[in-house]
Write an enzyme that holds these catalytic residues in place. Sequence first.
Site, PDB file in Angstrom:
ATOM      1  N   TYR A 297      -3.658   2.635  10.003  1.00  0.00           N
ATOM      2  CA  TYR A 297      -4.711   1.666   9.698  1.00  0.00           C
ATOM      3  C   TYR A 297      -5.802   1.553  10.755  1.00  0.00           C
ATOM      4  O   TYR A 297      -6.842   0.950  10.493  1.00  0.00           O
ATOM      5  CB  TYR A 297      -4.076   0.306   9.407  1.00  0.00           C
ATOM      6  CG  TYR A 297      -3.219   0.351   8.155  1.00  0.00           C
ATOM      7  CD1 TYR A 297      -3.808   0.302   6.904  1.00  0.00           C
ATOM      8  CD2 TYR A 297      -1.844   0.524   8.230  1.00  0.00           C
ATOM      9  CE1 TYR A 297      -3.042   0.394   5.746  1.00  0.00           C
ATOM     10  CE2 TYR A 297      -1.059   0.613   7.080  1.00  0.00           C
ATOM     11  CZ  TYR A 297      -1.673   0.551   5.844  1.00  0.00           C
ATOM     12  OH  TYR A 297      -0.912   0.647   4.710  1.00  0.00           O
TER      13      TYR A 297
ATOM     14  N   VAL B  10       0.849  -1.191   0.000  1.00  0.00           N
ATOM     15  CA  VAL B  10       0.000   0.000   0.000  1.00  0.00           C
ATOM     16  C   VAL B  10       0.885   1.241   0.000  1.00  0.00           C
ATOM     17  O   VAL B  10       1.774   1.384   0.843  1.00  0.00           O
ATOM     18  CB  VAL B  10      -0.927   0.006   1.223  1.00  0.00           C
ATOM     19  CG1 VAL B  10      -1.771   1.283   1.233  1.00  0.00           C
ATOM     20  CG2 VAL B  10      -1.821  -1.227   1.227  1.00  0.00           C
ATOM     21  N   SER B  11       0.662   2.122  -0.933  1.00  0.00           N
ATOM     22  CA  SER B  11       1.424   3.376  -0.973  1.00  0.00           C
ATOM     23  C   SER B  11       0.658   4.429  -1.758  1.00  0.00           C
ATOM     24  O   SER B  11      -0.196   4.109  -2.584  1.00  0.00           O
ATOM     25  CB  SER B  11       2.796   3.151  -1.624  1.00  0.00           C
ATOM     26  OG  SER B  11       2.681   2.994  -3.031  1.00  0.00           O
ATOM     27  N   VAL B  12       0.983   5.680  -1.464  1.00  0.00           N
ATOM     28  CA  VAL B  12       0.468   6.816  -2.241  1.00  0.00           C
ATOM     29  C   VAL B  12       1.659   7.716  -2.556  1.00  0.00           C
ATOM     30  O   VAL B  12       2.484   8.007  -1.676  1.00  0.00           O
ATOM     31  CB  VAL B  12      -0.597   7.610  -1.457  1.00  0.00           C
ATOM     32  CG1 VAL B  12      -1.029   8.846  -2.248  1.00  0.00           C
ATOM     33  CG2 VAL B  12      -1.801   6.733  -1.145  1.00  0.00           C
TER      34      VAL B  12
ATOM     35  N   GLY C  87      -7.495  11.679  -0.669  1.00  0.00           N
ATOM     36  CA  GLY C  87      -8.465  10.607  -0.502  1.00  0.00           C
ATOM     37  C   GLY C  87      -8.122   9.336  -1.247  1.00  0.00           C
ATOM     38  O   GLY C  87      -8.940   8.404  -1.302  1.00  0.00           O
TER      39      GLY C  87
ATOM     40  N   PHE D 222       4.475 -10.112   4.572  1.00  0.00           N
ATOM     41  CA  PHE D 222       3.936 -10.222   3.215  1.00  0.00           C
ATOM     42  C   PHE D 222       3.679  -8.822   2.674  1.00  0.00           C
ATOM     43  O   PHE D 222       3.000  -8.599   1.758  1.00  0.00           O
ATOM     44  CB  PHE D 222       2.657 -11.070   3.185  1.00  0.00           C
ATOM     45  CG  PHE D 222       1.591 -10.638   4.164  1.00  0.00           C
ATOM     46  CD1 PHE D 222       0.680  -9.659   3.824  1.00  0.00           C
ATOM     47  CD2 PHE D 222       1.524 -11.199   5.433  1.00  0.00           C
ATOM     48  CE1 PHE D 222      -0.295  -9.253   4.711  1.00  0.00           C
ATOM     49  CE2 PHE D 222       0.539 -10.809   6.325  1.00  0.00           C
ATOM     50  CZ  PHE D 222      -0.368  -9.838   5.980  1.00  0.00           C
TER      51      PHE D 222
END
Length: 409
Positions: free
Chosen positions: A123, A82-84, A92, A409
Amino acid sequence: MTTELRVLDPSEWDRWFGVLELAFGGVPEAPEARRLWRDLTEFDRFLGAWDGDLCVGTAGAFTFRLTVPGGASVPAGGVTMVSVAGTHRRRGILTSMMRRQLDDLRAAGEPLAVLTASEPEIYGRFGYGVGAYAVRATIDTTRVRLTVPEGTDGVSLRMADPAESSAACEAVHAKLVPVRPGMLARQPEWERQPLLDPPGERAGASPLLCVLAERGGEVVGFAHYAIKPDWAPAGSGGSVDVHQLMGLDPTAGAALWRFLCSVDLTSSVLLRGRPVDDGWQHLVSDVRRCEPTLRDALHVRLVEVGAALEARTYQAPVDVVLEVADAFCPWNEGRWRLTGDAKGASCVRTGDAPDLALSVRELGAAYLGGTSLVSLAAAGRVRELREGALVEASVAFGSPVAPWLPHGF
């Protein structure tokens, strides 16, 4: 331009993975690691956020089966990568990827989502709670002695090639999976992960080594490790870096720990990611000199509260009405009556008065039995509405064996 979220196409993988690498510091993965992650990618479960031709966000989910208290193997989505992009934060994008993932997991009938977090605080707002912790320690073998149980001398050890002994090690792993909550049944190709050993990432240590523990010709344990020499002016002071150690019984584990703590020309054993109830802590003469530290390991999210709570068993009889808050997945909101024991459980909607009030985040933290509802209540995160309900539920949710995630993972 409007950001578009779509399923990853194989032709886009290299660009997509490059965005992920940049988000995590910009250091490229070793070629062998990159090949493995591409081979493991389930393209229909991986997402990319795109601003025109630019990939600006990444997220994926692996198909796993997770051991829960009672030994059942439950479908779980392993949220990963997961990355932005730094240029597109606070628009968003992360929320949209989390929203899409949980909707997809629900549609696929997976009652659980799990992840390991680079930044744990991210999270919680999406309903994930820390369901399993891990211990890191450095055993000072010049000052610490080991006392092993009777029968340890009946275990023989032999060095083995890591790749050639992979099947034997995987068999040991498979036997332990039903024993501990938090462990993942090995899916095809995942047996390659423990063997990853890029030379550029050894930081001066040896190539990966393997020692097998045997009894009566049967492999009953193994350790993957590396040795990092250190030739100080006062003499050798190298370290043993334990990548993985598993034993099917106390004597197999003790034989492996004794071996690692007596490797010539070393003065310390570094271990990380070990279970909080690991037996080595009771073999050493002075645990304080091992400097154990605790950190979060597996974050757990109940995608479907009813199905998830029914999938596990409870170590004491329980009959409790839970008032669950879950703003991100509103289908979980409301009251649930949980009844269960060591044989099974039922969790259904109810209009009865609630006994406990908590959010889905707290349910995730308590789900594998590694975090007690009582401790969460002490932090004000669980409210007791019927006297006695908190202790009753906390005991029931517990596990005699601490949850453990042996690999990331």
